[in-house]
Motif scaffolding. Structure first.
Motif: not given
Lengths: 207, 480, 234
Positions: A12-40
């Motif tokens: 694994v390490r040999a395969s990744l030798a020339d790979t930058p390790s930092a990959v940013a995960v951007s959680r721009t998707y919906r993390l919560r809903g918008e409905r009220d209790r009755a709607g949920v």
């Protein structure tokens, strides 16, 4: 001699030798809903029903459990030893699971449990072995599963559900997500309800 | 229930064939093609419906791809963390460099338990390493519990689709198989009745099982939680009822965090079965006193994955979450089905993954060419694997490896000719000259053997017209 | 406003389908655009690139950029060749593409997207089924641009092509390397064309039309393959 572990890690390490390790995960998707209790709650009911499960919204969940069992003709029903008294209907033989073996469970007509949380968008209930839920086999082996969901435990989106369950995972508790009765699409991709898991699922939303 | 001795697929594998050759055979089976067309058409429609209702689908795809890339970029650290988390939760972690090592570990664990049979949850990793054959060789009976895997096992065949291994069989064929192999002459071809027959057949096996074997869809390194998604409940049975659970998992299935499931549990079910959520998702962390198996073993499998990792252009294939959306939209798979791919990984993802895993050798070497590069696969991939680009990359590797046949030589000659205007125009004139014996009424309908002959088996070809565009353009420029 | 374009006719249209090139010239000139044909052009290298010959493809890409680098707009009557330039030149040339990819347009994209036109002054009589070629659809994302152009042509009677977005089975060397699968895909496309009831099958790529047209002729199906430019030039 190198162990397989060391060999694989070295590859694994040999395969990744020339790979930058930092990959940013951007959680721009919906993390919560918008409905009220009755709607949920309304969305949850609609989505569970879409799976051909039975859904009941009840302010008296004990009575709803009783009628669900009666409608299904279930007489011998398994429960967790710590199931709330109010969810134990009279006139039914309730068997507390104190380490029943698989064959005992197979002989039951059904099981009544609570759940940890639920997700409206996907019509999912989550079981994590908490109070009233029992161990996983209890709600798996019998052919009927009646599950009581507290309305306030229903979240709207999958990220909210996973967030609610993460503490259980950290404690090492097994978790099962259930979205409708068991099903298969293995024959011509035609959905058939009911294979190995409970063929009937009754979800009672306690308001 | 065994299929080692009479397995037509195994016999075929002993004589590796290229994809085009196997495809020609598959095309002759009109029943299978009709079954596959019917099934993929319906699943495509379902998928499109449930994907369209997710407003942030593209953001989820991007996040899914990023989480997988993040994992791959630090895979050593992620695996070490996963190992530590599982050990802390009472599980045991094994490492296997290749199929033989993995099979040896699993057989050893089953033997140590004294079990003569195991129940199995559908697992591509175990298909890939041919674990069932290894178990049978050791006198252990593997019982496939997924309905489709059971069908395939009873028929003595190999799976033809990642998700629906028996997609090539229709209900009548399954009825006939169950009538014969399950001793149920009474069965009709109603899928509900067929599923019920499988339930009865397998229930006893679940109740008596002492050892179960599963694959894994995801494994969260921070908590040590394994995730298996399924529909029928056989996965729950296998991961809950037996005393010992063995999970065989490719190393690329690890994900850094439990939280990452919030992305994949949206992407996977909608992409694979076209459901908002699959009926059952089992998540377990090591062993839990009083609930489920008392021993848990995870076998981490390399078997070529580090080879894929080493090629940055081919590496994104390891993002794959085995949803099979690409297979269901693939116009090539739709014609041939999965068996022509000679691998548990069929369709577009198989065409880039199988050759890389196996070092581009044997029957899978021709797979990168088994695509018209139509791009439908990339459009549906939930983790944004640019399959067409990797196919092209793999073609380049194949071309560099095998010295060229007539097609390769022609392309090289054309490449050289097209490097200059004079060479290009000479090639145009030469083409017109060479076609003379073949062309009639502006068309070529009879061809010499070779690539032109392959074209001509089903298509005519317009003859080169007397005047090229550029000749017309020059004549137009001349003063009238 | 762009009033001068370089035509990249493509090696296939130049050699085998000159009418598609002539029609493109007709349409552009009718709109008052000066068309230049750089005679040093040869091939974009798509066939080499897609078949696993990146060195040859790179050399042809470099040549393309040399020939067309001085033009503000390059127009081509081919979705797949435009896609080769726009989507693959950047990688092949390591960024040394002189901005040519961003200035290269497939005809229908140029007419609708750059010029903002739908009605280009054509008339045509006949029933037409439109086949969206894979690379115009999924690499270039031309969307419904060709259909909007066709709908604006008086006399065009558009017929619905069932499963229009399915690949016709051409795929360059795929058509000969996997001839039987390619043929099976073609058979389905021809069945769909027949079911549409159209007299003409129209597309933005001469290559796919060569495959479909060759199949129609072999099977004796009286449907005419026609390039979008040829309808617009009428």
């Amino acid at each position: 001699m190198t162990s397989p572990r060391e060999a694989i890690l070295a590859r694994v390490r040999a395969s990744l030798a020339d790979t930058p390790s930092a990959v940013a995960v951007s959680r721009t998707y919906r993390l919560r809903g918008e409905r009220d209790r009755a709607g949920v709650i309304e969305l949850f009911v609609e989505r569970v029903r879409a799976y051909e499960a039975t859904v009941v919204v009840a302010d008296d969940p004990g009575a709803a459990v009783a009628s669900a069992l009666e409608a299904a003709g279930a007489r011998r029903v398994g429960i967790a030893p710590d199931l709330d008294r109010r969810l134990r209907p009279p006139g039914v033989e309730l068997i507390e699971d104190q380490g029943l073996d698989s064959r005992d469970l197979d002989g039951l007509d059904g099981a009544v449990t609570t759940c940890a949380s639920a997700c409206a968008e996907t019509g999912t209930i989550a079981i994590d072995g908490g109070p009233g839920q029992g161990r996983r086999a209890l709600s798996l082996v019998p052919d009927l599963h009646v599950c009581v969901v507290r309305a306030e435990a229903i979240v709207e989106t999958v990220p909210e559900l996973i967030a609610a369950l993460e503490p259980s995972a950290r404690e090492g508790r097994p978790i099962v997500l259930v979205s409708g009765p068991s099903a298969t699409s293995d024959i011509e991709l035609t959905r058939v309800e009911g294979v190995h898991g409970p063929r009937r699922l009754v979800v009672i939303v306690a308001t | 229930m065994t299929h080692s001795s009479l397995d037509p697929a195994a016999a075929r594998d002993a004589r590796p064939e290229s994809f085009p050759h196997a495809a020609t055979g598959a095309l002759a089976n009109h029943q299978v093609r009709a079954n596959i067309r019917h099934a993929t058409t319906s699943i495509r429609r379902k998928r499109a419906g449930v994907v369209a209702e997710v407003p942030d689908w593209e953001l989820l795809r991007a996040a899914g791809a990023a989480i997988k890339d993040e994992t791959l970029a630090s895979l050593d650290a992620v695996l070490i963390e996963l190992e530590a988390s599982i050990q802390a939760a009472g599980g045991t972690v094994h490492w296997a460099r290749d199929a033989a090592e993995a099979n040896e570990i699993v057989v050893g664990l089953v033997r140590a338990e004294g079990a003569e049979e195991v129940v199995k949850v559908k697992s591509l990793a175990t298909d890939e390493i041919r674990l069932n054959e290894a178990l049978e060789g050791a006198g252990i009976r593997p019982i496939e519990t997924d309905l489709a895997e059971l069908i395939v096992q009873l028929a003595g065949e190999r799976p033809s689709h990642l998700l629906v291994p028996a997609i090539h069989k229709n209900r009548v064929e399954i009825r006939d198989l169950f009538r014969e192999r399950l001793g149920r002459p009474d069965l009709s071809d109603d899928p509900t009745e067929l599923a019920e027959a499988a339930r009865l057949h397998l229930r006893e096996a679940f109740l008596r099982a002492r050892v179960a074997i599963s694959g894994a869809n995801f494994a969260a390194a921070d908590t040590g939680t394994i995730c298996v998604v399924e529909s029928e409940g056989n996965g729950r049975m296998c991961t809950t009822l037996p005393d010992v659970l063995i999970t065989v998992m490719g190393i690329e299935k690890a994900i850094p965090r439990f939280r990452d499931l919030e992305v994949f549990l949206q992407l996977l079910p909608r992409s694979s079965t076209g459901e908002r959520m699959n009926p059952y998702t089992s998540l377990w962390t090591g062993v839990c006193e009083g609930d489920g198996p008392h021993a848990f073993h995870l076998v981490l499998l390399d078997a070529g994955r580090t080879r894929v990792l080493a090629d940055p252009a081919g590496r994104p294939a390891l993002r794959c979450i085995r949803c099979s959306a690409c297979i269901n939209v693939c116009p090539v798979y739709r014609q041939t089905g999965g068996h022509a791919y000679h691998s548990p990984y069929a369709g577009p993802i198989g065409a880039i993954l199988a050759p890389q895993l196996l070092g581009e050798e044997g029957a899978v070497a021709s797979l990168p060419f088994a695509s018209s590069l139509c791009g439908a696969c990339y459009d549906v991939c939930p983790v944004l694997i640019d399959i067409p680009s990797i196919l092209v990359h793999e073609r380049g590797k194949a071309v560099a490896r095998e010295r060229s046949g007539i097609e390769g030589r022609s392309l090289k000659v054309l490449g050289k000719a097209f490097a200059t205007r004079a060479g290009y125009e000479r090639a145009q004139r030469l083409g017109r000259k060479l076609q003379r014996p073949l062309a009639r009424d502006g068309w070529i309908a009879h061809f010499p053997p070779g690539p032109l002959g392959a074209w001509g088996r089903s298509r005519d070809l317009p003859a080169l017209p007397a005047q090229t565009f550029r000749e017309w353009w020059e004549s137009r420029d001349e003063p009238a | 406003m762009i009033d001068r374009v370089a035509l990249f006719v493509t090696c296939l249209a130049d050699t085998l389908f000159p009418n598609a090139g002539k029609a493109t010239v007709t349409v552009l000139e009718r709109l008052g655009i000066e068309v230049v044909f750089p005679p040093d052009q040869t091939c974009c290298g798509q066939m080499h690139g897609n078949s696993g010959y990146p060195a040859e493809a790179t050399a042809l890409a470099r040549r393309f950029v040399d020939v067309f680098g001085g033009f503000d707009a390059i127009v081509t009557p081919s979705g797949s060749c435009a896609a080769q330039v726009r989507e693959h030149f950047g990688d092949l040339l390591g960024g040394n593409d002189r901005g040519v990819p961003g200035r290269t347009w497939e005809l229908s994209q140029f007419l609708t997207g750059v010029l903002g036109l739908e009605d280009v002054g054509s008339t045509f009589e006949g029933t037409v089924a439109y086949h969206p070629t894979c690379h115009s659809l999924r690499l270039l994302r031309v969307g419904d641009a060709p259909l909007r152009l066709l709908r604006a042509v008086p006399g065009v009677d558009l017929r619905e092509l069932p499963d229009a977005e399915e690949c016709c089975g051409f795929g360059g060397t795929f058509a000969v390397k996997n001839a039987d699968v390619s043929t099976a895909m073609l058979d389905e496309k021809i069945a769909a064309i027949t079911a549409s009831g159209a007299e003409n099958v129209c597309a933005c790529d001469s290559s796919c039309l060569m495959h479909i047209g060759g199949g129609l002729r072999r099977r004796g199906v009286p449907v005419r393959p026609i390039h979008l430019a040829e309808i617009l030039a009428s």
